[in-house]
Design an enzyme around this catalytic site. Structure first.
Site, short mmCIF file in Angstrom:
data_model
loop_
_atom_site.label_atom_id
_atom_site.label_comp_id
_atom_site.label_asym_id
_atom_site.label_seq_id
_atom_site.Cartn_x
_atom_site.Cartn_y
_atom_site.Cartn_z
N SER A 25 55.18 12.05 26.35
CA SER A 25 55.79 11.31 25.64
C SER A 25 57.37 12.03 25.23
O SER A 25 57.39 13.27 25.21
CB SER A 25 54.83 11.35 24.09
OG SER A 25 55.73 12.13 23.20
N LYS A 26 58.20 10.97 24.70
CA LYS A 26 59.50 11.56 24.56
C LYS A 26 59.63 12.23 23.29
O LYS A 26 60.56 12.99 23.30
CB LYS A 26 60.67 10.36 24.57
CG LYS A 26 60.53 9.59 23.17
CD LYS A 26 61.70 8.60 23.16
CE LYS A 26 61.76 7.81 21.89
NZ LYS A 26 62.76 7.16 21.90
N ARG A 27 58.62 12.35 22.58
CA ARG A 27 58.53 13.57 21.38
C ARG A 27 58.38 14.61 21.72
O ARG A 27 59.04 15.70 21.03
CB ARG A 27 57.34 13.26 20.58
CG ARG A 27 57.18 12.01 19.79
CD ARG A 27 57.99 12.25 18.50
NE ARG A 27 58.70 11.10 18.06
CZ ARG A 27 60.03 11.21 18.35
NH1 ARG A 27 60.81 12.18 18.84
NH2 ARG A 27 60.85 9.90 18.26
N LYS A 28 57.69 15.21 22.84
CA LYS A 28 57.72 16.65 23.51
C LYS A 28 58.52 16.80 24.70
O LYS A 28 58.95 17.91 25.12
CB LYS A 28 56.22 16.79 23.69
CG LYS A 28 55.46 16.61 22.55
CD LYS A 28 54.99 17.82 21.86
CE LYS A 28 54.33 17.37 20.31
NZ LYS A 28 54.11 18.45 19.47
N ARG A 60 69.19 15.81 23.58
CA ARG A 60 67.85 15.44 23.01
C ARG A 60 67.16 16.62 23.55
O ARG A 60 66.13 17.07 22.65
CB ARG A 60 67.39 14.13 23.50
CG ARG A 60 66.87 13.28 22.70
CD ARG A 60 66.46 11.88 23.17
NE ARG A 60 65.32 11.50 22.14
CZ ARG A 60 63.93 11.97 22.33
NH1 ARG A 60 63.49 12.81 23.45
NH2 ARG A 60 63.06 11.90 21.46
#
Ligand code: GLU
Length: 504
Positions: free
Chosen positions: A253-256, A466
């Site tokens: 996931s792009k969260r991590k 990011r």
């Protein structure tokens, strides 16, 4: 046997995801192995989230990965159009057919009704959320509601009993009780199809023989199997591939993790190594060979060698493979040229000149000032990341909030970054200059001073910037999934300050 035709069907709703390249590769390999066709279809029926820019980025990212397709919106083909937003009449026509045959129905449920139904079923511990209250309306009742202009969706009549059984060419026989499946929406109230309807109609009309996609779509497959049946279409062979997993064992996931293909391009990976690595995630070559060309895997491809469980996206492995490619495929005399193609070139260096012109005493200080543009990992330092002694957890929350603010409109230009940083100062009630700017500076550069922050941010680019934020958040101790969920709610309610106070 019919000519093999496979497709990827990405939705242009965000950055080009590594999962799209992963899926594209297996479809491409399968098509080439069987001397078939590989199609790219753009599934842009979610009008509110789809953007032309994201579609262009899918092409760009796949081309960088040396992945090419035989048919698609940009190259044409005999089964077009290949962009779903240009095919809405087709879906409406097919949906009407199901309505006429009594296999689908108009559902007039309001948002409030649906909410009530969902709440009740969750109380009762049911797997479905819709109680089918509009499934058996009389023709007169339907006509009356339509005349009154009541909005409706079209739902599929899912069998009330029995099981859906089908064979997945990788996982074997699979089944699912129909009672666990809601009457699926086919056409939304705006007249646009849902993924399920458009996907099945297109796979049929585009003569797709094998649907090769990720495990996350497994729960949709029974609905698709049913759609093939009610339309009277021959279903394709389904092959669900293991998902790419993050180090937490959950779907990447792009969260991590950095999930945009552009991050890997901009960090200096070779496309050949990147795609070798991606295929390795889902496939094991004979004799456990790890470094191989795409032609080698096309030649020996055997679906039995596809993994059945998730594959860890192991960046250390990617680094190792990349190094093997540098050693074995880039000659020493070509290395400098490759580095120039990457970032050490006129265009990039000129971007840095206005930033460092007044900030170096000697030319020798240039690299010291600008090193963070050229490296993938910067050394972090708690003191710098926690200006004015704010806690590491607060710093992590602030960085996460800034990410959310930037992601909202997905605009990462200079003004938006500045706006997000000022917004964060207000949300957390902290000083913009002494806390937010310093924290951002430390996260991006690993230092306490350097070239102007916002310009550096833009030059570094969204994906690398990011990734640096994510690394800084991890370095500060991370934010657990549970905390992240709580924080998201408070952030949306504008209550960041309250959270920080509660936790300190
Ligand atoms: N539009 C879906 C996606 O975004 C396609 C899934 C499928 O391959 O059926 O990946």
């Amino acid at each position: 046997m019919d000519k093999v035709r496979v497709r990827i069907a990405p939705s242009p709703t965000g950055d080009p995801h590594v999962g799209t390249a992963y899926m594209a590769l297996f479809n491409l390999i399968f098509a080439r192995h069987h001397k078939g066709d590989f199609i790219l279809r753009i599934e842009d029926t979610d009008q509110s989230r789809s953007k032309a820019e994201y579609e262009q980025n899918i092409y760009k990212a796949l081309k960088w990965s040396n992945i090419s397709w035989d048919e698609g919106p940009d190259v044409g083909g005999s089964y077009g159009p290949y962009r779903q937003s240009e095919r809405t009449d087709i879906y409406r026509e097919y949906c009407q057919k199901l309505l006429d045959e009594g296999k689908a129905y108009k559902c007039f449920a309001t948002a409030e009704e649906l909410q009530e139904m969902r709440e009740l079923s969750s109380k009762l511990g049911k797997r479905t959320g819709y109680d089918r209250r509009y499934r058996n309306l009389s023709t007169e009742e339907i006509a009356k509601r339509e005349n009154e202009g009541q909005p409706y969706v079209v739902r599929l009549k899912v069998p009330l009993t029995g099981t859906c059984e089908y064979i997945d060419a990788i996982k074997g026989p699979l089944s699912c009780p129909w009672a666990d499946i809601d009457d699926q929406i086919l056409l939304k109230s705006d007249g646009f199809p849902t993924y399920h309807l458009a996907n099945v109609v297109d796979d049929h009309l585009m003569k797709i023989t094998h649907v090769i996609r990720g495990d996350e779509w497994l729960s949709s497959t029974p609905k698709h199997v049913l759609l093939y049946e009610v339309f009277g279409f021959t279903p394709p062979t389904f092959m669900h591939l293991p998902l790419l997993l993050g180090s937490d064992g959950k779907k990447l996931s792009k969260r991590k993790n950095p999930t945009s293909i552009f991050y890997y391009r901009d960090s200096g990976y070779l496309p050949e190594a990147f795609i070798n690595f991606l295929t390795l995630m889902g496939y094991s070559m004979q004799e456990d060979k790890e470094v191989y060309s795409i032609d080698e895997i096309i030649k020996e491809f055997d679906p039995k060698r596809i993994g059945v469980s998730g594959a860890f996206f192991d960046v250390k492995k990617l680094d190792w493979i990349n190094q093997q490619y540098i050693i074995n495929t880039v000659k020493e005399e070509d290395l400098w040229e490759r580095l120039q193609e990457w970032i050490y070139n006129e265009t990039f260096m000129q971007k840095l000149m206005p930033l460092c012109h007044t900030r170096i005493k000697t030319f020798g200080e240039f690299m010291d000032l600008c090193h963070f543009f050229f490296v993938n990992k910067i050394p972090h330092n708690t003191q710098l990341l926690c200006p004015k002694k704010i806690t590491p957890q607060t710093s992590a929350y602030i960085l996460q909030a800034i990410l959310w603010l930037l992601e909202k409109d997905d605009n990462w230009d200079r003004d938006s970054i500045e706006k997000a940083s000022r917004n964060a100062a207000e949300l957390f009630e902290v000083n913009h200059k002494n806390i937010i700017i310093k924290l951002l500076f430390a996260s991006l550069t690993g230092k306490h001073q350097g070239p102007p922050l916002f310009d550096s941010f833009v030059i570094l680019g969204k994906d690398r910037a990011r990734a640096r934020f994510l690394e800084a958040i991890e370095f500060l101790g991370g934010i657990s999934n549970k905390k992240l969920a709580t924080f998201k709610k408070l952030f949306e309610a504008g209550q960041c300050k309250e959270l920080v106070e509660k936790e300190s």
